[in-house]
Design an enzyme around this catalytic site. Sequence first.
Site, PDB file in Angstrom:
ATOM      1  N   ARG A 235      21.246   6.239 -32.152  1.00  0.00           N
ATOM      2  CA  ARG A 235      21.764   4.977 -31.604  1.00  0.00           C
ATOM      3  C   ARG A 235      22.016   5.135 -30.105  1.00  0.00           C
ATOM      4  O   ARG A 235      22.620   6.128 -29.685  1.00  0.00           O
ATOM      5  CB  ARG A 235      23.075   4.617 -32.313  1.00  0.00           C
ATOM      6  CG  ARG A 235      23.676   3.276 -31.880  1.00  0.00           C
ATOM      7  CD  ARG A 235      25.093   3.088 -32.426  1.00  0.00           C
ATOM      8  NE  ARG A 235      25.148   3.175 -33.881  1.00  0.00           N
ATOM      9  CZ  ARG A 235      24.846   2.167 -34.706  1.00  0.00           C
ATOM     10  NH1 ARG A 235      24.489   1.000 -34.229  1.00  0.00           N
ATOM     11  NH2 ARG A 235      24.921   2.343 -36.019  1.00  0.00           N
TER      12      ARG A 235
ATOM     13  N   GLN B  35      20.410   8.347 -17.524  1.00  0.00           N
ATOM     14  CA  GLN B  35      20.347   9.765 -17.867  1.00  0.00           C
ATOM     15  C   GLN B  35      18.900  10.233 -17.952  1.00  0.00           C
ATOM     16  O   GLN B  35      18.548  11.305 -17.483  1.00  0.00           O
ATOM     17  CB  GLN B  35      21.029   9.994 -19.223  1.00  0.00           C
ATOM     18  CG  GLN B  35      22.521   9.775 -19.203  1.00  0.00           C
ATOM     19  CD  GLN B  35      23.248  11.028 -18.789  1.00  0.00           C
ATOM     20  OE1 GLN B  35      23.385  11.958 -19.549  1.00  0.00           O
ATOM     21  NE2 GLN B  35      23.688  11.069 -17.556  1.00  0.00           N
TER      22      GLN B  35
ATOM     23  N   GLU C  72      20.229  15.457 -21.665  1.00  0.00           N
ATOM     24  CA  GLU C  72      19.301  16.477 -21.189  1.00  0.00           C
ATOM     25  C   GLU C  72      17.855  16.258 -21.619  1.00  0.00           C
ATOM     26  O   GLU C  72      16.945  16.898 -21.094  1.00  0.00           O
ATOM     27  CB  GLU C  72      19.769  17.857 -21.684  1.00  0.00           C
ATOM     28  CG  GLU C  72      21.108  18.255 -21.103  1.00  0.00           C
ATOM     29  CD  GLU C  72      21.726  19.430 -21.833  1.00  0.00           C
ATOM     30  OE1 GLU C  72      22.116  20.407 -21.180  1.00  0.00           O
ATOM     31  OE2 GLU C  72      21.818  19.378 -23.067  1.00  0.00           O
TER      32      GLU C  72
END
Lengths: 327, 731
Positions: free
Chosen positions: B615, B625, B692
Amino acid sequence: MKPFDYIRADSTTHATRAAGQGANFIAGGTNLLDLMKLEVMAPHKLVDINRLDLHQITEVDGGLRIGALVSNSDLAADMTVRKQYPVLSEALLAGASGQLRNKATTGGNLLQRTRCYYFYDTAMPCNKREPGTGCQAMEGATRLHAILGTSDACIASHPSDMAVAMRLLDAVVEIESAGGAVRSVPLSEFYRLPGQTPHIETVLEPSDLIIAVTLPAPAKGAQTYRKVRDRASYAFAMVSVAARVQMDEGTITDAALAFGGIGSQPWRNPAVEKALIGQKPSPELFAKAADILLADAKPQKDNAFKVPLTRRTLIATLKELCGKDAA
Amino acid sequence: MNAHLKMDKPDDRNRLDDMAQGLLGTAMDRPEGPLKVTGTATYAHEAHQPGMLHGVLVRATIARGTLDGVEAAAVEKMPGVRKVMWGDKFLRNPAQGTANKAPVQGSSEIYYIGQPVALVVADSFEAARHGAQSLELRMTAGTAVPDAKADGVAVERPEKKQSSMGDLKAAMQDAAFTVDQRYTTPGHNSAPMEPHSAIAWWDGDQLTLHASNQMLKYNVNEVADSLGIDPENVHLLAPYVGGGFGSKLGISPDAVAAALAAKELGVPVSVMLTRQQVFENVMRRSETAQDFQLAADKDGVLRGIGHTARVSQLPDESFAEPVTQATPFLYKGENRETHMEIVRVNQTCAGSVRAPGEAVGLTALEIAMDELAVATGIDPVELRKRNIPDRSPGEDKPFSSHKLAEALDDGAAIFGWADRKKGATDGEWLIGYGMSSAARVNMIGESHARVTLNPDGTLLIETDMTDIGTGTYAILTQIAGEMLGVPQDRIETRLGDSKLPKSAGSGGSWGASSAGSSVYMACEKLRQTIAAKLNCDEGDLTLKDGTATFANKQTPLTDLVGDAPMVVEGAIEPGKTQKDFRQATFGSFFCEVGVNSVTGEVRLRRMHGSFAAGRILNAKTARSQCLGGMTFGIGMALTEELIQDTRDGHLVNHDLAEYHIPVNADVPQLSVNFIAERDPYANPMQAKGIGELGICGAGAAIINAIYDATGVRVRDLPATMDKILPGLPDV
């Protein structure tokens, strides 16, 4: 940063009188302040020249007189420069960042110091920073370093883009000495080779103040500035080529070439130009020009690639300027 | 009230999909955004205290040896200088992530050039720095190992980091196609915009530190252990952190030095690292040398994978860049060899930097996979799809959820992979296309948060979680607002204070899932409490805009809370779903590069990433990000490289002028798309880490595109022009 005296000069006479051994003029300060914070440079006195009336660009004798305090941004945007000396505008815009160009000045740019890693680290020996201590860059990390005009005492490169274009344009530096005498020094005689005294980079005496840079009337021919660098902006040149070539009926009638990123000073070799003038452009001719330029190159391990890189960049630049006749 | 969940079984109720507020998953602006863009958010160095002094650390200038003394008297006479300090408690290097105890300490043993061995404290930062630069150190040089790549360097092969399965040698011999190559990546620095800094002050034996840290729960213990004091006496504040990228997981030398000086001098002391010190003192990502062996059958299906990685580290540090982390689960292959080798060097400490492990390990694997695609003649997307395993082959575990195939197809479609032109040019520029897979392990850490529903209908969320620029303030606000039907403007989120309930902290892409789940748990309990007041099942309750609706009856929340606030502490901790299942995020990268045929300069022209991370909690911060990760990938592929002088190990390019992170001109239009996914094994929100994933493999897509453009296979990153030039045609 070592404590220092600060004087704001209100005239060039005041400035040169206040300067002297161990003092520095400060204009944009984009390089000097960094060096002072690191104590690579530690002047006991700063003479601020920003209030001096050296901000004008004026047309003189068919050429251009650029005040020493004209910012890199203003110079790059000047309509006369863009029309008559486009190589200078291109070189300026290839350097640094918008913020730095707003602060950096014409006179200061000529005097910016090398980006040699070892020069910037006060724990490392460096003949340029501390004469006689040795050169730690030799056999070290040398990607940024020069392959031409070096010595066994120093292999630092000159980092300026602007000065390369100025060198191409046969710029002349106007210098005022203490006492008010003004002399003109061609840029070709302004810088000194490192030899055994790499800490002495120019012919300026301690109180000498650059008040202007003059450009002769624009020479004929197409001009370009090509900068090759590791990232697309905000990086020093691995090699840069400032070039002007005039063609007439398939023959090169005039040529000038100056180089950045590879020399201990903005580099120009008249023999390269001489080899081109009067010749018809050809791959062989361009290769010959590159051979002459690089004949005395002394690369280190990390910057050996600059030899083929310079060769290729020079040939491509000449091809571009000579047009489709270049074969 | 408490609500605690150990994640022992999947939660596939997908409860958040049933909520009505419509806040979660939207591109809600960061609540703290206005503070940040107006420069009024107080970062670590900005919480100036009355009477505060400034300290600047002093670096060792030999690679190994001893510090026998410092010429303190000369410096203490300098104008403005108050004190020169050194000693047993100075940190040799930062603490590793989740270390929870002090790293190696002491000034007297010198292990690398740049080790902070002393502190000069003065009235002003400028005076302190001048003092630090003037301080003479009496050092005796010892024998250093400055170069990890030197011949004859000692290599450690820790038993726990070696694994074998089947017979790789035989698989290589029997393979229809093989790849057997070495890939190398240089060291990297996290290079956060905000340098590491701390302001320390004492009230009796109570220490307060305003610092720049990612994981306060651990950082408190690291500070206490370093100083030899009770953790109860340490109060850490890190409300805003200007980028971490792993470098602020553990405490750094500035924090302990500031605390020591503040104690000694009896006034608040600030210590901020200079940019050069950030490079020299704080973690570097180790360089890696990676040997890959791929054995594939005639259809390109892998039968074996070998991955041996060599990294470097300071003595007495256990962290080793986990290069092989994704190798066991990403692709098929029943014959496997995975090995880690560590070399001890006298260089800046190695630690977590931007996706430790996959960032470099997966990048090398994805270049190797491209080589396999070339060898087999199979389209690289198809090759990867053929190699997606049903279970994690190196671990013999089922996957919790696996969306790599979807991400590959989605990315290919959005990018237009099928329409790429072979051999395209644009003037001097040779155009090439490349792709790679993305993968990153997913996990949570124990995390607690307190949620208070006030009588006036406002919500307060409290946890010691940090927001390191990632969007924590936003997503915790959204989770609570969604669960309890409270609009954003009635929610306050407080973070970065070690007195608040202890979270997992920011790092390893686990922050949002961990802290978010603790908030979720608290909110679920609050929903149950509200439902009980309405005599209904929690599942039948609709909460929206401050109103509870059940059976067509609307009741304002303010009527239900009563006179006293309703307070719940929620907690999550990892359980069997983390141990027994391979949880991971997946994605794909596609890009187009131009390589200058004259100079070998590479410029990225466009890049797309499709990602599956469960989600998505905030569409904007999640996308940011990924954009950031892809930008790191550009840097890793093309420019970023820590350059050490092999003669003494010292870091040569220790500033942002010469350590080349991508600048705007290097970053073209990037696009990001998320694959719909709910991973019930991850946590009750079905969300996974996104921090990441965007860097893991991104650089490989660019390297593969360079090959497509030029036929030059770069196996030694970054792909600077000098590595490409020899393979270019004559001009």
